[in-house]
Design an enzyme around this catalytic site. Structure first.
Site, PDB file in Angstrom:
ATOM      1  CG  ASN A 282      56.358  25.400  17.356  1.00  9.55           C
ATOM      2  OD1 ASN A 282      56.835  26.363  16.773  1.00  9.55           O
ATOM      3  ND2 ASN A 282      56.326  25.311  18.650  1.00  9.55           N
ATOM      4  CB  CYS A 284      54.562  29.218  20.465  1.00  7.50           C
ATOM      5  SG  CYS A 284      53.202  28.810  21.577  1.00  7.50           S
ATOM      6  CD  GLU A 286      58.269  27.546  20.056  1.00  5.96           C
ATOM      7  OE1 GLU A 286      57.434  28.305  19.548  1.00  5.96           O
ATOM      8  OE2 GLU A 286      57.991  26.721  20.950  1.00  5.96           O
TER       9      GLU A 286
HETATM   10 CO1  B12 Z   1      49.090  32.665  23.583  1.00  5.13          CO
HETATM   11  N1  B12 Z   1      49.266  34.314  24.515  1.00  5.13           N
HETATM   12  N2  B12 Z   1      48.039  33.529  22.208  1.00  5.13           N
HETATM   13  N3  B12 Z   1      48.978  30.919  22.809  1.00  5.13           N
HETATM   14  N4  B12 Z   1      50.363  32.086  24.794  1.00  5.13           N
HETATM   15  C1  B12 Z   1      49.959  34.232  25.817  1.00  5.13           C
HETATM   16  C2  B12 Z   1      49.017  33.771  26.882  1.00  5.13           C
HETATM   17  C3  B12 Z   1      50.450  35.732  26.022  1.00  5.13           C
HETATM   18  C4  B12 Z   1      50.549  36.122  27.488  1.00  5.13           C
HETATM   19  C5  B12 Z   1      51.813  35.999  25.330  1.00  5.13           C
HETATM   20  C6  B12 Z   1      52.318  37.390  25.540  1.00  5.13           C
HETATM   21  O1  B12 Z   1      51.714  38.357  25.230  1.00  5.13           O
HETATM   22  N5  B12 Z   1      53.531  37.556  26.037  1.00  5.13           N
HETATM   23  C7  B12 Z   1      49.374  36.527  25.205  1.00  5.13           C
HETATM   24  C8  B12 Z   1      48.193  37.060  26.025  1.00  5.13           C
HETATM   25  C9  B12 Z   1      48.395  38.529  26.385  1.00  5.13           C
HETATM   26  C10 B12 Z   1      47.735  38.874  27.684  1.00  5.13           C
HETATM   27  O2  B12 Z   1      47.034  38.161  28.319  1.00  5.13           O
HETATM   28  N6  B12 Z   1      47.992  40.091  28.127  1.00  5.13           N
HETATM   29  C11 B12 Z   1      48.960  35.497  24.164  1.00  5.13           C
HETATM   30  C12 B12 Z   1      48.352  35.841  22.931  1.00  5.13           C
HETATM   31  C13 B12 Z   1      48.219  37.316  22.668  1.00  5.13           C
HETATM   32  C14 B12 Z   1      47.908  34.872  22.015  1.00  5.13           C
HETATM   33  C15 B12 Z   1      47.273  35.118  20.641  1.00  5.13           C
HETATM   34  C16 B12 Z   1      46.284  36.297  20.542  1.00  5.13           C
HETATM   35  C17 B12 Z   1      48.303  35.221  19.519  1.00  5.13           C
HETATM   36  C18 B12 Z   1      49.243  36.298  19.714  1.00  5.13           C
HETATM   37  O3  B12 Z   1      50.219  36.118  20.431  1.00  5.13           O
HETATM   38  N7  B12 Z   1      49.026  37.419  19.076  1.00  5.13           N
HETATM   39  C19 B12 Z   1      46.584  33.760  20.352  1.00  5.13           C
HETATM   40  C20 B12 Z   1      45.110  33.794  20.793  1.00  5.13           C
HETATM   41  C21 B12 Z   1      44.533  32.447  21.056  1.00  5.13           C
HETATM   42  C22 B12 Z   1      43.051  32.542  21.031  1.00  5.13           C
HETATM   43  O4  B12 Z   1      42.494  33.017  20.072  1.00  5.13           O
HETATM   44  N8  B12 Z   1      42.408  32.069  22.080  1.00  5.13           N
HETATM   45  C23 B12 Z   1      47.418  32.850  21.233  1.00  5.13           C
HETATM   46  C24 B12 Z   1      47.552  31.494  20.941  1.00  5.13           C
HETATM   47  C25 B12 Z   1      48.285  30.622  21.688  1.00  5.13           C
HETATM   48  C26 B12 Z   1      48.445  29.138  21.289  1.00  5.13           C
HETATM   49  C27 B12 Z   1      49.517  29.001  20.238  1.00  5.13           C
HETATM   50  C28 B12 Z   1      47.161  28.561  20.736  1.00  5.13           C
HETATM   51  C29 B12 Z   1      49.006  28.533  22.625  1.00  5.13           C
HETATM   52  C30 B12 Z   1      47.918  27.914  23.568  1.00  5.13           C
HETATM   53  C31 B12 Z   1      47.435  26.537  23.343  1.00  5.13           C
HETATM   54  C32 B12 Z   1      48.185  25.410  24.043  1.00  5.13           C
HETATM   55  O5  B12 Z   1      49.346  25.483  24.402  1.00  5.13           O
HETATM   56  N9  B12 Z   1      47.519  24.327  24.220  1.00  5.13           N
HETATM   57  C33 B12 Z   1      49.516  29.783  23.334  1.00  5.13           C
HETATM   58  C34 B12 Z   1      50.421  29.716  24.379  1.00  5.13           C
HETATM   59  C35 B12 Z   1      50.996  28.364  24.729  1.00  5.13           C
HETATM   60  C36 B12 Z   1      50.797  30.890  25.092  1.00  5.13           C
HETATM   61  C37 B12 Z   1      51.876  30.990  26.196  1.00  5.13           C
HETATM   62  C38 B12 Z   1      53.236  30.899  25.520  1.00  5.13           C
HETATM   63  C39 B12 Z   1      51.821  29.968  27.327  1.00  5.13           C
HETATM   64  C40 B12 Z   1      50.444  29.731  27.967  1.00  5.13           C
HETATM   65  C41 B12 Z   1      50.566  28.680  29.052  1.00  5.13           C
HETATM   66  O6  B12 Z   1      50.908  27.550  28.758  1.00  5.13           O
HETATM   67  N10 B12 Z   1      50.320  29.044  30.334  1.00  5.13           N
HETATM   68  C42 B12 Z   1      51.606  32.432  26.757  1.00  5.13           C
HETATM   69  C43 B12 Z   1      52.872  33.182  27.235  1.00  5.13           C
HETATM   70  C44 B12 Z   1      53.328  32.776  28.593  1.00  5.13           C
HETATM   71  O7  B12 Z   1      52.511  32.554  29.490  1.00  5.13           O
HETATM   72  N11 B12 Z   1      54.605  32.646  28.752  1.00  5.13           N
HETATM   73  C45 B12 Z   1      50.995  33.144  25.565  1.00  5.13           C
HETATM   74  C46 B12 Z   1      50.491  28.171  31.472  1.00  5.13           C
HETATM   75  C47 B12 Z   1      49.360  27.137  31.653  1.00  5.13           C
HETATM   76  C48 B12 Z   1      49.515  26.340  32.930  1.00  5.13           C
HETATM   77  O8  B12 Z   1      48.131  27.831  31.779  1.00  5.13           O
HETATM   78  O9  B12 Z   1      45.666  28.136  31.437  1.00  5.13           O
HETATM   79  O10 B12 Z   1      46.813  26.068  30.537  1.00  5.13           O
HETATM   80  P1  B12 Z   1      46.873  27.501  30.861  1.00  5.13           P
HETATM   81  O11 B12 Z   1      47.274  28.291  29.535  1.00  5.13           O
HETATM   82  C49 B12 Z   1      46.319  28.409  28.500  1.00  5.13           C
HETATM   83  C50 B12 Z   1      45.951  29.832  28.183  1.00  5.13           C
HETATM   84  O12 B12 Z   1      47.111  30.622  28.321  1.00  5.13           O
HETATM   85  C51 B12 Z   1      45.495  29.727  26.727  1.00  5.13           C
HETATM   86  O13 B12 Z   1      46.092  28.536  26.208  1.00  5.13           O
HETATM   87  C52 B12 Z   1      46.942  27.972  27.217  1.00  5.13           C
HETATM   88  C53 B12 Z   1      47.083  26.500  27.101  1.00  5.13           C
HETATM   89  O14 B12 Z   1      45.841  25.817  27.200  1.00  5.13           O
HETATM   90  N12 B12 Z   1      45.915  30.881  25.906  1.00  5.13           N
HETATM   91  C54 B12 Z   1      45.174  32.013  25.693  1.00  5.13           C
HETATM   92  C55 B12 Z   1      47.078  31.018  25.273  1.00  5.13           C
HETATM   93  N13 B12 Z   1      47.148  32.189  24.666  1.00  5.13           N
HETATM   94  C56 B12 Z   1      45.996  32.836  24.914  1.00  5.13           C
HETATM   95  C57 B12 Z   1      45.581  34.115  24.558  1.00  5.13           C
HETATM   96  C58 B12 Z   1      44.346  34.590  24.985  1.00  5.13           C
HETATM   97  C59 B12 Z   1      43.945  35.997  24.629  1.00  5.13           C
HETATM   98  C60 B12 Z   1      43.490  33.736  25.774  1.00  5.13           C
HETATM   99  C61 B12 Z   1      42.151  34.219  26.246  1.00  5.13           C
HETATM  100  C62 B12 Z   1      43.921  32.431  26.140  1.00  5.13           C
END
Ligand code: B12
Length: 585
Positions: A282, A284, A286
Site C-alpha cells: 500500500n 506507506c 506497511e
Molecule cells: Co508522507 N511524509 N511522504 N506520505 N507521510 C510524512 C508527512 C513525514 C512526516 C514522515 C516522516 O518523516 N516521519 C515525511 C515529511 C518529513 C517532514 O515534513 N519533515 C513524509 C515524507 C518524507 C514523504 C515522502 C517524501 C516519502 C518519504 O517518506 N521519503 C513522500 C513525498 C510525497 C510528495 O512527493 N508530495 C510522501 C508520501 C506520502 C503518501 C504515501 C503519498 C501519503 C500521503 C497521501 C495520503 O494519505 N492521501 C503520506 C502520508 C500519509 C504521510 C504520513 C504518514 C501521514 C500524513 C497525514 O495523514 N497527516 C506522515 C507521517 C505522520 O504524520 N505520521 C508522512 C495528517 C492529516 C490530517 O494532514 O495535511 O491531510 P494532511 O496530510 C497530508 C500531507 O501530510 C501530505 O499528504 C497528507 C494526506 O493528504 N504529505 C506530504 C504526506 N507526505 C508528505 C511529504 C511532503 C514532503 C509534503 C510536502 C506533503
C-alpha cells in the site's frame, strides 16, 4: 442505514483541539452545505454500533450486540485503539467502504492499464489508498504489436495515474495516495529511479524499487545484473548493480524518493502463494498485498498501557492482552461490514481475511518508562512488545476461528502445512504510520520517535497544528525545570539534547527524531518487524547534514536486519515540508 440508538447514558468524548479540528474537517458526516450533521460522540457511536452489529451473523457469539457496541465505543473514545480512517469515516454509512489499503494489478494492455486507473479512482473516492507494480508493462520504445508503434513505458503511465489521483478527493476530503513499484530488473529502472527528481512531480505517489535477493548479492559482490523484458523474459542489457544502488541512494538523499522494498523477502512471508505473487504494498509500505486484495488496519495506543507499581512505571500487559483480543474481534467484524468498490476485491478479501493490528504512541510509552528511544533496552522492549501483540492477536484469531470458522483459503495457505491449527485471518499484524489517527488519539505516531518536543504540523491545506508533548511538559514540571523562557527555546530548537543546563536524564530520555543516530531508527524498525506478519511503516529521518554514505549504510542495514523495506527523508531536502521545528517554519 439503521444504526442502533445511542444510549442516553453514554459518556462524552474528550477531544484535544487538534483532534476536534481534524474530526470536523475529515471524519464527521456532513450535510449538503458541508457542515457536520453528527457530533464526534455520534460519530464514534456510529462506528461502534455498526461494527458490533456484525455479531448477528454469528449465533455462537459470546457477546450481546448492545454490550459489545458500548465496549467498542469505550475502546475508541479512551483512545486505547482506533481503526483506520475509512472505518471511522464510513462505518454505518451508505458508502460502507472500511479498508485503508488496496493493491491493484496493472497489466500490459490499454484496457488493463485504464481499468486500473478507473478502479484506483473508485478506491480513492471511498477513502482507500492504492499500490501498484508497473513491472508488467513493456519498456519504453519497445514495439506495440497491434499498432506497429512504440510503447511509452511505465513512467509515462505513472503520470496518468498521478493526474487522475490529483482530481479525485478521498471520501470527498483529501487526495488519494499511491505506491508505485518497479522491479530493479525492469529495463526502465533508471528512469523510474529518477522519476521524482523534479520537485512536484508525481506528488501523489510514494515510489519504491523492488529489490531482489539476486540484485542485493550482485551489489555485495560488485557484479553486473540483467535487465529483463517482462514479456519475452529476454535479457535486454546488464548494469553494474552497485552503480544502480548508488543512484538509488543519491536520489533518496536528494528528495526522499524512491524507497526500497525487498520483494523476495515479502514473498517468503506470503501466506497464500497459491493465489499468486505479492508485487506491491500500500502507499506507506506497511501492507504487502496480492493483486485485488485489501486490508483493514487498526492501531493500539501504547501510551495508554502503563501502570504504577512499587513507585515505578511498568507496561500494563494484562490490559494490553484484553485490548488486543477485543481489537482483533473488532477488525474481524470490519471485514464483514465493509463494502468494496469491486466484486473481485470483495472475493479476495473474504477469502483471506487479512487484518493488520499495530501500534501507535510508542515514543510516548518510552518517555513514560524513562527509556531513551536510542537505547538497547528500548529495542529489547520493542521486540518483547510486538512478540506479545503478535502472539495475542494470533490466539484471538484462533479463538475466532473456533467460533466462526477459519479464513476460507486456510486449507491452501502456508499455515495448513505448519500444523498450528486454523486461524481466522491470513495475517494479523501490521504497523501503520497512523498520521491522522495519532492526531485524534493525541499520541506520537506509529513507532516513530517524536519529530520534535514542540512542533508545527502543516495539515489539510493551510491549517497549522502546534503540538507540545505532554509527557515532556509534565517531566519539566516534576523536575522543577519548567519556565516560559525554556519552552520558547524548545519551540525554537525542537530538542533539549544539547541543553546542558538540564538534568542528564531528561536530555537522554526526551529524544527526538533528529537527535537519534539514523541507525537507531533502523534498529527499531527491525525490532518491530521481527514479530509483525506484514510490514512496518517507518521513515528514517536524517538531519540535513546527512551524507549519501549515511543513506547507503541505512539501506544496507535494512537488508541485513530483515526489514521488508525502508524509506528515508533528509530534513530540508524539499522546499515544502509537513513537519517543521521553530527554526524551519
Ligand atoms: Co508522507 N511524509 N511522504 N506520505 N507521510 C510524512 C508527512 C513525514 C512526516 C514522515 C516522516 O518523516 N516521519 C515525511 C515529511 C518529513 C517532514 O515534513 N519533515 C513524509 C515524507 C518524507 C514523504 C515522502 C517524501 C516519502 C518519504 O517518506 N521519503 C513522500 C513525498 C510525497 C510528495 O512527493 N508530495 C510522501 C508520501 C506520502 C503518501 C504515501 C503519498 C501519503 C500521503 C497521501 C495520503 O494519505 N492521501 C503520506 C502520508 C500519509 C504521510 C504520513 C504518514 C501521514 C500524513 C497525514 O495523514 N497527516 C506522515 C507521517 C505522520 O504524520 N505520521 C508522512 C495528517 C492529516 C490530517 O494532514 O495535511 O491531510 P494532511 O496530510 C497530508 C500531507 O501530510 C501530505 O499528504 C497528507 C494526506 O493528504 N504529505 C506530504 C504526506 N507526505 C508528505 C511529504 C511532503 C514532503 C509534503 C510536502 C506533503
Amino acid at each position: 442505514m439503521d444504526v442502533m440508538k445511542m444510549p442516553a447514558d453514554l459518556p462524552d468524548v474528550n477531544l484535544n483541539s487538534n483532534a476536534e479540528l481534524v474530526l470536523k474537517k475529515r471524519y464527521q458526516r456532513k450535510g449538503l452545505d458541508g457542515t457536520p450533521i453528527e457530533t464526534a460522540k455520534e460519530m464514534f457511536w456510529r462506528v461502534a454500533a455498526s461494527i458490533a452489529s456484525m455479531e448477528k451473523n454469528y449465533p455462537s457469539s459470546p457477546f450481546k450486540t448492545k454490550d459489545l457496541a458500548r465496549t467498542f465505543y469505550t475502546l475508541m473514545t479512551q483512545y486505547d485503539f482506533l481503526p483506520n480512517s475509512p472505518t471511522l469515516m464510513n462505518a454505518g454509512t451508505e458508502l460502507g467502504q472500511l479498508a485503508a489499503c488496496f493493491v491493484l494489478p496493472v497489466g500490459d494492455s490499454m484496457d488493463e492499464i485504464f481499468d486500473a486507473v478507473k478502479h484506483a479512482a473508485l478506491i480513492h473516492k471511498s477513502g482507500g489508498g492504492t499500490g501498484f507494480s508497473f513491472t508488467r508493462l513493456r519498456p519504453k520504445d519497445s514495439r506495440v504489436g497491434s499498432t506497429g508503434g512504440v510503447a511509452s513505458g511505465p513512467i509515462s503511465f505513472l503520470k496518468i495515474f498521478n493526474t487522475a489521483t490529483e482530481q479525485v478527493k478521498q471520501g470527498g476530503t483529501r487526495r488519494g495516495a499511491n505506491m508505485g513499484i518497479l522491479r530493479v530488473d525492469h529495463p526502465d529502472i533508471l528512469e523510474f529511479i529518477r522519476a521524482k527528481e523534479r520537485e512536484g512531480d508525481l506528488n501523489n505517489f510514494n515510489l519504491s524499487v523492488a529489490l531482489t535477493e539476486k540484485f542485493m548479492q550482485a551489489v555485495e559482490h560488485d557484479e553486473e545484473y540483467p535487465l529483463i523484458a517482462p514479456q519475452s523474459q529476454e535479457v535486454i542489457e546488464t548494469l553494474k548493480a552497485r552503480e544502480v544502488f548508488e543512484l538509488l541512494v543519491r536520489k533518496a538523499w536528494e528528495s526522499g524518493d524512491p524507497g526500497i522494498i525487498f520483494i523476495d523477502r515479502i514473498n517468503r512471508d506470503n501466506p497464500n502463494p497459491d493465489q499468486g505473487e505479492i508485487e506491491s504494498t500500500n502507499p506507506c509500505g506497511e501492507q504487502p498485498l496480492l493483486p485485488y486484495e485489501a486490508c483493514n488496519l487498526g492501531s493500539i495506543n501504547l501510551a495508554r498501557f502503563v501502570l504504577e507499581k512499587d513507585g515505578g512505571i511498568e507496561v500494563d500487559w494484562d490490559r494490553l492482552r484484553e485490548v488486543v483480543q477485543l481489537s482483533v474481534r473488532f477488525l474481524d467484524n470490519v471485514i464483514d461490514a465493509s463494502e468494496y468498490p469491486l466484486e473481485r476485491i470483495t472475493e479476495t478479501v473474504r477469502k483471506n481475511r487479512k487484518i493488520g493490528l499495530g501500534v501507535m504512541g510508542w515514543a510516548d510509552l518510552l518517555y513514560q518508562l524513562g527509556l531513551p528511544y536510542d537505547s538497547r533496552r528500548a529495542i529489547v522492549l520493542a521486540e518483547q512488545m510486538m512478540d506479545f501483540i503478535q502472539k495475542e492477536s494470533r490466539s484471538a484469531s484462533k479463538k475466532l476461528a473456533m467460533e466462526r470458522g477459519p479464513f476460507p483459503s486456510y486449507e491452501t495457505s502456508i499455515y495448513k502445512e505448519q500444523n498450528l491449527g486454523p486461524y481466522r485471518h491470513a495475517t494479523t499484524t501490521t504497523i501503520a504510520p497512523t498520521g491522522t489517527l495519532s492526531i485524534i488519539a493525541g499520541c506520537s505516531s506509529g513507532v516513530e520517535p517524536l519529530f520534535a518536543l514542540c512542533f508545527v504540523r502543516q495539515v489539510m491545506d493551510g491549517e497549522k497544528l502546534t503540538e507540545a508533548n505532554s509527557f515532556f511538559v509534565k517531566a519539566l514540571h516534576d523536575q522543577g525545570c519548567y519556565s516560559e523562557k525554556l519552552m520558547a527555546e524548545v519551540i525554537e530548537k525542537g530538542s533539549v539534547r544539547n541543553m546542558e543546563f538540564l538534568p542528564e536524564e531528561l536530555r537522554s530520555v526526551y529524544v527526538t527524531s533528529m537527535d537519534i543516530d539514523p541507525q537507531w531508527h533502523l534498529k527499531m524498525q527491525a525490532a518491530f518487524q521481527k514479530h509483525t506478519d506484514n510490514a512496518v511503516s517507518k521513515t528514517v529521518n536524517l538531519p540535513n547534514s546527512a551524507t549519501q554514505e549515511d543513506i547507503y549504510k541505512i539501506y544496507w542495514m535494512a537488508y541485513e536486519e530483515g526489514c521488508k523495506g525502508v524509506t528515508v527523508y533528509r530534513d530540508g531536502c524539499k522546499s515544502v515540508q509537513v513537519l517543521c521545528t521553530g527554526e524551519g517554519q
